[in-house]
Design an enzyme around this catalytic site. Structure first.
Site, PDB file in Angstrom:
ATOM      1  N   ASP A 243      35.222  42.869  48.628  1.00 10.89           N
ATOM      2  CA  ASP A 243      34.072  42.955  47.840  1.00 10.89           C
ATOM      3  C   ASP A 243      32.930  42.035  48.687  1.00 10.89           C
ATOM      4  O   ASP A 243      33.328  41.423  49.679  1.00 10.89           O
ATOM      5  CB  ASP A 243      34.265  42.284  46.379  1.00 10.89           C
TER       6      ASP A 243
ATOM      7  N   ASP B 205      31.324  39.630  47.336  1.00 12.68           N
ATOM      8  CA  ASP B 205      31.011  38.334  46.385  1.00 12.68           C
ATOM      9  C   ASP B 205      29.773  38.776  45.605  1.00 12.68           C
ATOM     10  O   ASP B 205      29.725  39.961  44.798  1.00 12.68           O
ATOM     11  CB  ASP B 205      31.031  37.068  47.223  1.00 12.68           C
TER      12      ASP B 205
END
Ligand SMILES: CSC[C@H]1O[C@H](OP(=O)(O)O)[C@H](O)[C@@H]1O
Ligand SMILES: Nc1ncnc2[nH]cnc12
Length: 290
Positions: free
Chosen positions: A212, A214
Site C-alpha cells: 500500500d 500508507d
C-alpha cells in the site's frame, strides 16, 4: 534437535512455507518465553531451514505483542545463522509501488514498548547496528529475485524501513514526517527483530513486500489491514519462490557475514564475570564466548 542453518520468519499473510520436506514442528520454550508458534524445520531446496510465523499461524499477536526475543532465541537454538524476514510494508515513496519488492538496508526504530535486547541483569553488550542488514544475504535475495524471473515485479535494492509501534496505521502528518526523514517503507515488526538477530549473531535481511501507499499519497487509497493482506496474498507465492531460490544459493557456500561475529566486539562483560543464572539465561547466545 534438528539443526537448521537458515531461518525464515513469515509475516502478515505468510503463515507457512511451501516445499519444506521432512518437515517437523518444534514447540519450544526459551529463557525469554515461548515463540509465536511452533517452528517447522526441514529441508528446502536441499538446505536445512526453520520456518516461524511471526504473528502465529492464526495471526494472533499484535506487532507489540510478538515475542521477538523468544523467536530469535529459539531460532538460534535450532542453529540458525542466516535469517530471512518477510514483511508487508507500506510505501513512503512514489516509485515503490504496491506489489513491488524492496530489500531495505536501514531501519529507523520508532517503537516504544518492546524488549530490544537479550542482555541486562549483569551482562552488558552493545552490538553495532550501523549496517543492520547483511549485504551478503541481501545480495543472495536480489539474485534469487532475478533468477525467479518475476517479470512484472520490480525489485528495489536499499531503502530505509521505518518501524512504528502500531497497531494503528499512521496519521497523515506522521506519514509525511516519515517521508521527510528519509523513510522508504513503513512497517511495525522489523524492530527489535533486527537488533535481536544481530545480538544472536545472525545475518539478517528483510524481503519487504509493498502492499500500500500508507496514507500520504494524494490519489491512492489509504491503507487498511484488508488492503495490505489482500495485496500480500497476491505476492505470497512469489515471495516463497524467491526464498526457496535464496536458500539454495546460501547452501552452495554458506557465506561469511560480519554479523556472525557481532558479539566479539560488542560483548563488554566477560561471561566469567556474569552470575551463573545470567550465563544460563543467555545460554546459546554466548556459548562461543565462554
Ligand atoms: C496487516 S498489515 C500490518 C501488519 O503487517 C506487517 O507485519 P509483518 O511485518 O509481520 O508482515 C506490519 O508490520 C503490521 O504488523
Ligand atoms: N502502511 C503501513 N504501515 C505500517 N505497517 C504496514 N504494513 C503494511 N502496510 C503498512
Amino acid at each position: 534437535m534438528s539443526q537448521a542453518r537458515i531461518g525464515i520468519i513469515g509475516g502478515s499473510g505468510l503463515y507457512q512455507m511451501e516445499g519444506i520436506e521432512q518437515a517437523r514442528g518444534y514447540e519450544l520454550t526459551t529463557p525469554y518465553g515461548t515463540p509465536s508458534d511452533r517452528i517447522v524445520t526441514g529441508v528446502l531446496h536441499g538446505a536445512p531451514v526453520a520456518f516461524l510465523a511471526r504473528h502465529g499461524r492464526d495471526h494472533r499477536y499484535l506487532p507489540s505483542e510478538v515475542p521477538y526475543r523468544a523467536n530469535i532465541y529459539a531460532l538460534k537454538a535450532l542453529g540458525v545463522r542466516y535469517l530471512i524476514s518477510i514483511s508487508a510494508v507500506g510505501s513512503l515513496q512514489e516509485p515503490l509501488r504496491p506489489l513491488d519488492m524492496v530489500l531495505p538496508d536501514q531501519f529507523i526504530d520508532l517503537t516504544r514498548r518492546r524488549d530490544s535486547t537479550f542482555f541486562g541483569n549483569g551482562a552488558v553488550a552493545h552490538v553495532s547496528m550501523a549496517a543492520p542488514v547483511c549485504s551478503v544475504l541481501a545480495d543472495v535475495l536480489a539474485q534469487a529475485v532475478h533468477d525467479t524471473g518475476l517479470d512484472n515485479i520490480q525489485l528495489h535494492r536499499g531503502g530505509t524501513y521505518v518501524c512504528i509501534e502500531g497497531p494503528a496505521f499512521s496519521t497523515y502528518a506522521e506519514s509525511q514526517w516519515y517521508r521527510s526523514i528519509g523513510g522508504s517503507v513503513i512497517g511495525m515488526t522489523n524492530m527489535p527483530e533486527a537488533k535481536l538477530a544481530r545480538e544472536a549473531e545472525m545475518a539478517y535481511a528483510t524481503l519487504a513486500l509493498v502492499t500500500d501507499y500508507d496514507c500520504w499519497h494524494p490519489r491512492e487509497a489509504h491503507v487498511t489491514a484488508e488492503l495490505a493482506i489482500a495485496n500480500l496474498m497476491q505476492n505470497a507465492a512469489n515471495a516463497q519462490r524467491v526464498v526457496s531460490q535464496a536458500v539454495r544459493w546460501l547452501a552452495l557456500d554458506w557465506p561469511r557475514s560480519a554479523a556472525h561475529d557481532a558479539l566479539a566486539a560488542g560483548l563488554v562483560t566477560r561471561p566469567a564475570a556474569m552470575e551463573p543464572a545470567t550465563q544460563e539465561r543467555l545460554g546459546v547466545l554466548i556459548r562461543d564466548y565462554l
